[in-house]
Every structure is written in C-alpha cells, then in structure tokens.
Design an enzyme around this catalytic site. Structure first.
Site, PDB file in Angstrom:
ATOM      1  N   ASP A 157      21.437  33.487 154.318  1.00 55.98           N
ATOM      2  CA  ASP A 157      21.908  32.370 154.572  1.00 55.98           C
ATOM      3  C   ASP A 157      21.314  31.231 155.394  1.00 55.98           C
ATOM      4  O   ASP A 157      20.383  31.788 156.252  1.00 55.98           O
ATOM      5  CB  ASP A 157      23.170  32.353 155.005  1.00 55.98           C
ATOM      6  CG  ASP A 157      23.246  32.489 156.142  1.00 55.98           C
ATOM      7  OD1 ASP A 157      23.232  32.691 157.044  1.00 55.98           O
ATOM      8  OD2 ASP A 157      23.967  31.243 156.883  1.00 55.98           O
ATOM      9  N   SER A 158      21.189  29.798 155.027  1.00 52.15           N
ATOM     10  CA  SER A 158      20.054  28.894 155.002  1.00 52.15           C
ATOM     11  C   SER A 158      18.563  29.088 155.636  1.00 52.15           C
ATOM     12  O   SER A 158      18.369  29.596 154.626  1.00 52.15           O
ATOM     13  CB  SER A 158      20.797  28.881 156.381  1.00 52.15           C
ATOM     14  OG  SER A 158      20.756  27.439 156.681  1.00 52.15           O
ATOM     15  N   ALA A 159      18.126  29.074 156.486  1.00 50.51           N
ATOM     16  CA  ALA A 159      17.410  30.108 157.387  1.00 50.51           C
ATOM     17  C   ALA A 159      17.407  31.325 156.898  1.00 50.51           C
ATOM     18  O   ALA A 159      16.138  31.767 156.499  1.00 50.51           O
ATOM     19  CB  ALA A 159      16.584  29.641 158.254  1.00 50.51           C
TER      20      ALA A 159
END
Length: 317
Positions: A157-159
């Site tokens: 998720d995300s980075a």
C-alpha cells in the site's frame, strides 16, 4: 460521493489539534505515526498462525519478515509478499500487524510482511532491494513455508505499492536475481500506490491538503527516499513513466476517491490494460489515503479488504 463521514470527522479533529512550535524530528514522526494509526485499527483479526523470520539481505544486513497463515492446510497455499506503506521512511512490520492479519483473512493467502530498511538512513535502492531479497527468499523457502510457487504474488500500500510495482518491473530482467533468474510473480496487488514522483496530477491539486496525505508530506517522503532529485525519472521510482508495461504480471489496482495519489494509480491501471496486462481497477468511493488502517474508524473502509480479497482469490485461485 462525499468523503466518508467518520473519516471526515477524524480529519477535522486532527486539524484542530495544537500544532508543535518546532517541526518534529523523524524519530518523533515515526513514533507519532505508529501511535496514531494503531488507534484506528480496531480489533486484531485471528489467523491460523504467525511466524517471524530473519534473512540476510544482499549486503549482509539482517532483514525481518513476519508470515501469516490463513489456515492449517497441508496443501501448498497462495501467498502475498507485502511491502508496507509510510513513504519509505515511516511504518514498520509491527504497525502493519493488524492490517496484514486482515489481508490474510480477506485473501485466504499467506501474507509475508517485509520489514525493509527505512530512508533516509537507507535510501533508494535499499528498501526496494530488501523487498526483492524477501521476495526471492519466499520463492526459495516455498516448501518450508507451505507455499505454491506458481501462486506467489506481490502486494503493498502507498509507498509499499511502489515497491511491489517496481519489483515486477525488475523481475522482467534476470540481472541481480542470481543464477535461478527472476521469480515468476503471479500477480500484483497495488493499494493506493505511489507511482509518479512528479506529483503533478489533478488529484494532487484537489486533495493535496486536508485529506490525510498532503502534498508536502509526499514531497518530504520522496526527499527522504532519494539522494538525488534526478532519480525521480527512474522507472523503479516512478513506474507510471516506464517505457513499456507489457509482459508484467496481472494486477489489481485500488485507488481512493479522496487521495492525492488517486490519478496516478488509475493512470497506471489504464496503461497496464492498454498494454495487454489483465487488470482489475477499482476506485473506493468516499475513502482517503491509508484506509487500510481505518477499519476501527470507518465501517466503509472494510470495502478495501473485501475488494482486495475477492480480486486476489480470483487471480490466485
């Protein structure tokens, strides 16, 4: 639709909190992130068992993993090698214990959570290399872990979504993977991923302030991750700008309606589809960035796990 009411209320409360007179140190930011997000998790979900492992990264440093098994089945099981979010400089295996439990239950897959080293102490490419080393280890240890080598996917998720996507790009080449070559990644699950260091999409203008993840916070994270701004152009940093996405593993890309990263995630899904990669793409209405942490805050955040679970079960069987 409107921003989820529970999330909107939480963001209003956070905006009214007294601001520190001095900018927090990185250590203070890490501690605050852990405390803030843990408070939103809700009860931990039960899995069949967990196990902690330590491997040696390519430079000899110890690299921790936590494995979550959804069942006690003796049959080889599908797996997700998972990279947590936090802008490459925040977050930890411990912070993501609850989310990884929930992901294990939702997908029915073994989840292997990678405690990669953080920037700026360990800048690009170290976090990506750590994730790739953990991915390679997961294939090597498949029999020991009870995994089906044909059904090992990456997720984040995300980075962490950035690391998962970049690992798929690297796996198109055998360089750096050893004599056995690159692993055959079965799928990529990208949850509101960071895929474009330019940060110039319309969703940054719409949601770059006041919707949990801010433009300034994302800029800070890229600065921590990259020693040189010119590295922004690399495909392993900005997968959206890769020359070709053909031949990559099938993908599930989930974006959030009120997220500055929304447009780059959706643009990546369109590019994958246009270049012949099977894609399941979904925008979560009313959701903000980091909603994997909000199961105890907003009932609607559960849809992230429901959709991810259904997509992974379809992809991995």
């Amino acid at each position: 639709m409107a921003l989820d009411a529970d999330i909107a209320r939480y963001l209003r409360e956070q905006a009214q909190m007294p601001q520190p007179q001095m900018p927090p140190t990185l250590a203070q930011m890490r501690q605050a992130t852990e405390l803030e997000l843990r408070a939103l998790h809700g009860p931990a979900e039960a899995v069949a068992r967990t196990g902690d492992f330590t491997l040696r990264a390519r430079d000899g440093a110890p690299l921790r993993l936590r494995v979550y098994w959804p069942s006690a089945s003796d049959a080889p099981q599908p797996a997700l090698v998972f990279a947590h979010g936090g802008g490459w400089c925040l977050g930890s295996m411990e912070l993501y214990d609850n989310p990884c439990r929930a992901l294990t239950v939702a997908t029915g897959a073994v989840v292997i959570s990678v405690d990669y080293r953080l920037a700026p102490e360990h800048r690009f490419p170290v976090p990506l290399q750590d994730f790739c080393d953990a991915l390679k280890w997961s294939f090597e240890q498949a029999e020991r872990l009870g995994l089906d080598r044909r059904r090992i996917a990456v997720a984040g998720d995300s980075a962490g979504g950035n690391l998962a996507a970049a690992a798929c790009l690297l796996a198109r080449h055998s360089d750096g993977w050893g004599p056995a070559g690159a692993p055959a990644i079965a799928h990529q699950l990208l949850l509101y991923p960071a895929l474009d260091a330019a940060m110039d999409s319309p969703s940054f203008d719409l949601f770059g302030e006041g919707y949990y993840l801010s433009r300034s916070a994302m800029a800070y994270c890229y600065q921590a991750y990259l020693a040189d701004p010119d590295l922004h152009r690399l495909e392993q940093v900005s997968p959206l700008h890769t020359a070709s996405l053909a031949g990559l593993p099938s993908a599930t890309v989930i974006s959030c309606e009120y997220d500055p990263l929304r447009d780059e995630a959706e643009a990546y899904a369109r590019r994958l589809q246009n270049e012949g990669v099977p894609v399941t793409a979904l925008r979560l209405p009313g959701m903000a960035h980091a909603c994997i942490h909000m199961l105890g805050l907003a009932q609607a955040a559960r849809r992230l796990l429901d959709e991810a679970g259904a997509a992974v079960r379809r992809a991995l069987g």
